[in-house]
Design a protein around this motif. Structure first.
Motif, PDB file in Angstrom:
ATOM      1  N   SER A 189       0.832  -1.210   0.000  1.00 56.90           N
ATOM      2  CA  SER A 189       0.000   0.000   0.000  1.00 56.90           C
ATOM      3  C   SER A 189       0.866   1.260   0.000  1.00 56.90           C
ATOM      4  CB  SER A 189      -1.004  -0.001   1.153  1.00 56.90           C
ATOM      5  OG  SER A 189      -0.384  -0.354   2.349  1.00 56.90           O
ATOM      6  N   ALA A 238       1.715   1.776  -3.487  1.00 57.58           N
ATOM      7  CA  ALA A 238       0.552   2.296  -4.217  1.00 57.58           C
ATOM      8  C   ALA A 238       0.443   3.808  -4.059  1.00 57.58           C
ATOM      9  CB  ALA A 238      -0.717   1.618  -3.718  1.00 57.58           C
ATOM     10  N   SER A 254      -4.386   3.233  -8.604  1.00 57.42           N
ATOM     11  CA  SER A 254      -3.428   2.946  -7.541  1.00 57.42           C
ATOM     12  C   SER A 254      -3.989   3.363  -6.180  1.00 57.42           C
ATOM     13  CB  SER A 254      -2.129   3.681  -7.826  1.00 57.42           C
ATOM     14  OG  SER A 254      -1.090   3.136  -7.100  1.00 57.42           O
ATOM     15  N   GLY A 278      -4.533   0.912  -3.184  1.00 63.42           N
ATOM     16  CA  GLY A 278      -3.846   1.254  -1.943  1.00 63.42           C
ATOM     17  C   GLY A 278      -4.793   1.258  -0.753  1.00 63.42           C
ATOM     18  N   LEU A 331      -3.171  -3.802 -10.257  1.00 62.53           N
ATOM     19  CA  LEU A 331      -3.028  -2.451 -10.785  1.00 62.53           C
ATOM     20  C   LEU A 331      -3.198  -2.440 -12.301  1.00 62.53           C
ATOM     21  CD1 LEU A 331      -2.428   0.503 -10.119  1.00 62.53           C
ATOM     22  CD2 LEU A 331      -0.019   0.025 -10.469  1.00 62.53           C
TER      23      LEU A 331
END
Lengths: 50, 258, 234
Positions: free
Chosen positions: C66, C69, C95, C99, C212
């Motif tokens: 994360s 991200a 993203s 995330g 992603l």
């Protein structure tokens, strides 16, 4: 709740969420593709009419 | 800022005004800076004048701030052994709530009367709009604090008027207004205006809130400056980071208004 | 590129069916299964915390993912404001969503671990607090995307928040650690633990790339669709 149980619970939640999210995206994609195909059809028809 | 004034524009008598700039880079920079400061001054004066005439933001901030202090008094008095324990938090929450209210109104004129379009057409540097708005917001929040802080001090029986605490409050206010001005300009252009501003602002402000509350608490307790320094340091870093970042990104927020 | 031209070229369809991407997804999920198996069977039981420590093998990699991200959100936000290409906005929002998804799982897994170890789901522990504040910032980011009206403005405002929000990360980190005092990390871990951790980090990185890329493709398809709709309405 203690010991190994919590590990199983966490792993289960993580796996479920990952599959859920992946599935959701695939579904979104399929919807979009279907809509695009439909649109392409309409556009092609329109073009033939002209 | 200076580089956006092309040399040609500076050489133009109209752009120069009455000042005759001698040739050379230094002179040009000084001249550009002068012009920039004059722009900021004019914009700031406009905002202060509007506020002086309407007293929109100031009165609502003040009333809301005093109200929060009153509510907190009743919310905590029943359980906390000493209200002084929660005092720094109460002060900062009151400042943040009142300030957020004021920030939320800070672009209402631009929004309702459409005066931002006019400003954007003016031959002023876009960032000077940010600097002027920021200064105006700092002035308004500090004006509210001038009343709120002594009221807080007497409500909660805390001796608050120490130079260290005043410094912390001012540092906290600068960082708060730096981020708040950008987010206020964004929030006023979204659907859920009133809700959007605190939702955007409060998470970003958390480091500032932690640092301000900690520093204020330590200073109220009479801890030496050396114990407080780490927190004040963090406040200064926060202020510098957000003054720079906000200055850089603000023009993207206002480039298409309304 | 005209829509009709695309309709006449059927080879564009298979590009959406994403064969190599499916392979990446498959590998990622297999790796996740392997790492979880290793966490349960191969890694030794930690001496102090006991079994609940095994949660760490999914918790830490998800936290790493994360943070990556949010770095991607930051970089693509800058690129969007600079180049003004919708692709960067698509990358940023994809993203950010992933995330937030992983941060949510990090908080849930951390909380359940805390429940087993400390006896409470939530503790204002620096690392948890840090992650939670990040979560709040990027939830606000996703909410802002919902609240602004036209597309270009959503992208612009979101990019501004993506930059301002990321500038906050080191400040949040410094403040929560100063606030609770720095916790020394236990130095050194047995080889089997390190190997398991390594495999699970690799697994989650693979999974993150898969999600992603998949998410970006879906969004780009949506952009194309919107474009086509605009053409039809003309």
């Amino acid at each position: 709740m203690s010991g190994i149980t919590v590990v199983y619970i966490v792993f289960a939640i993580v796996i479920a969420c990952l599959f859920g999210y992946t599935f959701l995206m695939s579904q979104r994609q399929r919807e979009i593709e279907a809509e695009m195909d439909e649109l392409r059809g309409i556009l092609a028809e329109k073009n033939d009419d002209r | 800022m200076e580089q956006q004034l092309s040399p040609a524009a500076i050489d133009e008598p109209a752009a120069r005004g009455a000042v005759v700039a001698p040739p050379g880079v230094v002179a040009r920079t000084v001249h550009g800076l002068n012009r920039y400061l004059r722009e900021v001054g004019a914009l700031l004066w406009k905002d202060l004048l509007i506020e002086l005439r309407t007293r929109d933001a100031f009165v609502s901030m003040l009333v809301f701030g005093v109200l929060s202090l009153t509510v907190f008094n009743f919310a905590f008095e029943l359980r906390a052994d000493s209200v002084a324990l929660v005092a720094p938090g109460v002060l900062w929450v009151a400042i943040l709530f009142a300030g957020t209210l004021g920030l939320g109104r800070s672009f209402s004129h631009e929004r309702e009367r459409g005066s931002m379009e006019g400003l954007l057409l003016c031959p002023v540097d876009r960032s000077s709009i940010y600097v002027a708005k920021l200064l105006a917001n700092i002035v308004f929040i500090v004006a509210a604090e001038v009343v709120l802080v002594p009221v807080f001090g007497s409500f909660f029986d805390v001796s608050i008027l120490k130079p260290g605490i005043v410094a912390v409050i001012i540092l906290g206010t600068i960082g708060f207004a730096a981020v708040g001005t950008v987010f206020a300009a964004m929030a006023v252009n979204t659907r859920a205006r009133e809700v959007m501003l605190p939702i955007l602002l409060l998470p970003i402000l958390l480091p500032l809130i932690i640092a301000s509350v900690k520093a204020t608490g330590l200073l109220i307790d009479g801890e030496p400056w050396s114990a407080t320094w780490a927190w004040v340091n963090l406040l200064i870093v926060f202020d510098v980071v957000y003054l720079v970042v906000s200055f850089l990104v603000f023009e993207y927020v206002i480039e298409d208004w309304g | 590129m005209s829509v009709l031209g695309r309709a006449a070229a059927p080879q564009r369809f298979p590009s959406i069916r994403l064969r190599p991407l499916d392979l990446l997804g498959l590998v990622a999920f297999v790796l996740i299964a392997v790492s979880m198996g290793m966490a349960l069977l191969y890694a030794p039981t930690e001496l102090i915390q006991g079994d609940p420590q095994r949660v760490f093998y999914v918790h830490l990699p998800m936290a790493i993912v994360s943070y990556i991200a949010f770095v991607i959100v930051f970089v693509s936000s800058i690129l969007y404001l600079w180049k003004r290409r919708i692709v960067y906005d698509v990358v940023a929002r994809s993203s950010a969503e992933i995330g937030v998804f992983f941060t949510t799982l990090v908080i849930i897994s951390g909380g359940l671990w805390g429940q087993a170890t400390w006896g409470t789901f939530w503790q204002w522990e620096p690392r948890l607090t840090f992650t939670f504040i990040l979560w709040l910032i990027y939830v606000a980011y996703l909410m802002l995307r919902q609240a602004a009206q036209d597309k270009e403005r959503v992208a612009r405002f979101a990019a501004v928040l993506g930059i301002i929000g990321f500038a906050d990360v080191p400040l949040v980190f410094a403040s929560v650690y100063l606030w609770r005092g720095i916790h020394p990390e236990p130095a050194g871990m047995p080889q089997a633990m390190a190997t398991t951790l390594f495999v699970s980090i690799a697994a989650f990185l693979a999974l993150f790339s898969y999600l992603l890329i998949h998410r970006i493709r879906v969004d780009r398809a949506r952009e194309e669709l919107d474009e086509m709709l605009a053409t039809v309405e003309d």
